[in-house]
Write an enzyme that holds these catalytic residues in place. Structure first.
Site, short mmCIF file in Angstrom:
data_model
loop_
_atom_site.label_atom_id
_atom_site.label_comp_id
_atom_site.label_asym_id
_atom_site.label_seq_id
_atom_site.Cartn_x
_atom_site.Cartn_y
_atom_site.Cartn_z
N SER A 7 71.63 3.73 10.74
CA SER A 7 71.17 2.89 9.64
C SER A 7 71.55 1.44 9.90
O SER A 7 72.74 1.10 10.02
CB SER A 7 71.79 3.34 8.32
OG SER A 7 71.56 2.35 7.33
N HIS A 30 66.97 3.85 11.04
CA HIS A 30 66.87 4.01 9.59
C HIS A 30 66.96 2.64 8.92
O HIS A 30 67.94 1.91 9.11
CB HIS A 30 68.01 4.92 9.13
CG HIS A 30 67.97 5.28 7.68
ND1 HIS A 30 67.19 6.29 7.17
CD2 HIS A 30 68.66 4.77 6.62
CE1 HIS A 30 67.39 6.39 5.86
NE2 HIS A 30 68.28 5.48 5.50
N ASP A 32 67.01 0.65 5.44
CA ASP A 32 67.22 0.79 3.99
C ASP A 32 66.63 -0.39 3.24
O ASP A 32 67.12 -1.52 3.36
CB ASP A 32 68.72 0.89 3.70
CG ASP A 32 69.31 2.21 4.13
OD1 ASP A 32 68.79 3.26 3.69
OD2 ASP A 32 70.26 2.21 4.93
N MET A 34 66.13 -2.02 -0.29
CA MET A 34 66.69 -1.96 -1.65
C MET A 34 66.16 -3.13 -2.47
O MET A 34 66.14 -4.26 -1.98
CB MET A 34 68.22 -2.02 -1.59
CG MET A 34 68.85 -0.95 -0.72
SD MET A 34 70.63 -0.98 -0.87
CE MET A 34 71.10 0.20 0.41
N HIS A 63 63.60 3.91 4.38
CA HIS A 63 64.10 4.57 3.17
C HIS A 63 63.96 3.59 2.02
O HIS A 63 64.72 2.62 1.93
CB HIS A 63 65.57 4.97 3.42
CG HIS A 63 66.25 5.57 2.23
ND1 HIS A 63 67.62 5.72 2.18
CD2 HIS A 63 65.78 6.06 1.06
CE1 HIS A 63 67.95 6.27 1.02
NE2 HIS A 63 66.86 6.48 0.33
N MET A 65 64.48 2.40 -1.42
CA MET A 65 65.24 2.55 -2.66
C MET A 65 64.70 1.50 -3.62
O MET A 65 65.29 0.43 -3.80
CB MET A 65 66.74 2.39 -2.39
CG MET A 65 67.34 3.63 -1.73
SD MET A 65 68.87 3.27 -0.86
CE MET A 65 68.22 2.67 0.69
N MET A 134 70.38 12.94 -0.47
CA MET A 134 71.40 11.89 -0.43
C MET A 134 72.79 12.51 -0.59
O MET A 134 73.02 13.32 -1.50
CB MET A 134 71.19 10.87 -1.56
CG MET A 134 69.96 9.97 -1.43
SD MET A 134 69.93 8.94 0.05
CE MET A 134 71.45 7.99 -0.11
N GLY A 141 76.40 1.13 2.06
CA GLY A 141 76.91 1.86 3.21
C GLY A 141 78.42 2.04 3.06
O GLY A 141 79.05 1.46 2.16
N ASP A 172 71.89 11.59 4.25
CA ASP A 172 72.14 10.15 4.35
C ASP A 172 73.30 9.81 3.42
O ASP A 172 73.22 10.04 2.21
CB ASP A 172 70.86 9.41 3.92
CG ASP A 172 71.00 7.89 3.99
OD1 ASP A 172 71.99 7.39 4.53
OD2 ASP A 172 70.07 7.21 3.49
N GLY A 173 74.38 9.25 4.03
CA GLY A 173 75.52 8.81 3.24
C GLY A 173 76.80 9.50 3.67
O GLY A 173 76.93 10.71 3.51
N SER A 195 77.76 3.27 8.99
CA SER A 195 79.07 2.77 9.44
C SER A 195 79.63 3.57 10.61
O SER A 195 80.33 3.02 11.46
CB SER A 195 80.05 2.76 8.26
OG SER A 195 79.98 3.96 7.54
C1 DX5 Z 1 72.90 4.11 1.27
C2 DX5 Z 1 71.89 4.09 2.39
C3 DX5 Z 1 72.40 4.63 3.65
C4 DX5 Z 1 73.57 3.88 4.24
C5 DX5 Z 1 74.46 4.91 4.87
O1 DX5 Z 1 72.26 3.91 0.08
O2 DX5 Z 1 70.74 4.84 2.04
O3 DX5 Z 1 71.36 4.75 4.62
O4 DX5 Z 1 73.23 2.95 5.22
O5 DX5 Z 1 75.62 4.31 5.31
P1 DX5 Z 1 76.88 5.16 5.75
O6 DX5 Z 1 76.44 6.03 6.90
O7 DX5 Z 1 77.87 4.14 6.14
O8 DX5 Z 1 77.30 5.98 4.57
ZN ZN Z 2 69.30 5.25 3.66
#
Ligand code: DX5
Ligand code: ZN
Length: 232
Positions: A7, A30, A32, A34, A63, A65, A134, A141, A172-173, A195
């Site tokens: 991600s 990936h 994200d 938002m 993804h 959001m 999720m 992250g 994811d997460g 991360s």
């Molecule tokens: C959170 C995102 C994830 C995020 C995951 O809302 O959808 O894709 O980047 O990060 P990590 O792997 O650090 O939890």
């Molecule tokens: Zn994501």
């Protein structure tokens, strides 16, 4: 076979092309998106996805959001995304939207927040190429993996096998070296890691390590013996 999707939320946004190249062995990147309404955070939109798709050969897994994905998701296909995920909680007409994403040429995926059950969506699953469970509340992250999502991953895998679907199951997460095996054992086959990849000294090596662990677990997982691990 497991797929590992780093991600870029955890990457340096000022050097996205370089950060994409740093994980070239990854299956998907990936991305994200938002909107600061569906989640309390703001990241990037269509123009960045467009530029990123030109800057890397790794396909983009977007993804979304955001609120009103019915209106915006198709634009991410046009921007070059190979897979577009909308949230079940935000979509007005998920079947119509999944069909539109597919018709435009991308894989269609739907995401479930931690408190959203999978069962009401059983009949929709054939319309999808991937379901995202999720394993943190979406928005940021680096959050801790929610173990309480493992039963939902298990139940989703049972539904996939029950209907004999070629549906990828993404988590994811909080996915890391210490949690990926639990996810794989429960039934996931596509793993997003932010991360755990970009926080590592060598992101490409982190992808390889995650893949090895997931592949090893899937090879001996009962759920994979039923129908074979999902095709790539
Ligand atoms: C959170 C995102 C994830 C995020 C995951 O809302 O959808 O894709 O980047 O990060 P990590 O792997 O650090 O939890
Ligand atoms: Zn994501």
């Amino acid at each position: 076979m497991a797929q590992i999707n780093p991600s870029i939320l955890s990457a340096d946004f000022a050097r996205l092309a370089e950060e994409a190249r740093a994980v070239e062995g990854a299956d998907w990147l990936h991305v994200d998106v938002m909107d600061n309404h569906f989640v309390p955070n703001l990241t990037l939109g269509v123009p960045v996805v467009e530029s990123l798709s030109r800057a890397t050969d790794t396909p983009l897994d977007c993804h979304l959001m955001m609120e009103d994905p019915d209106r915006w998701a198709p634009q991410y296909v046009e921007a070059g995304a190979g897979s577009v995920t909308f949230h079940a909680e935000a979509a007005g007409a998920p079947v119509r939207l999944a069909r539109e994403i597919r018709a435009k040429g991308a894989r269609a995926a739907m995401a479930l927040k931690p408190a959203t059950p999978v069962e009401p969506y059983e009949d929709l699953l054939p319309e999808l190429d991937m379901l995202l469970v999720m394993t943190v509340e979406p928005g940021f992250g680096g959050q801790a993996f929610l173990d309480i999502m493992l039963p939902k991953i298990r139940r989703t895998r049972e539904l996939i096998n029950k209907h004999g679907l070629e549906l990828w199951l993404q988590v994811d997460g909080g996915v890391s070296e210490s949690t990926i095996e639990r996810c794989a054992e429960a039934g996931a086959d596509v793993f997003v890691a932010g991360s755990a990849v970009y926080g590592a000294e060598d992101p490409a090596q982190a992808v390889r390590t995650l893949r090895e662990r997931a592949d090893r677990t899937i090879a001996s997982a009962p759920w994979a013996c039923d129908h074979g691990a999902t095709a790539r």
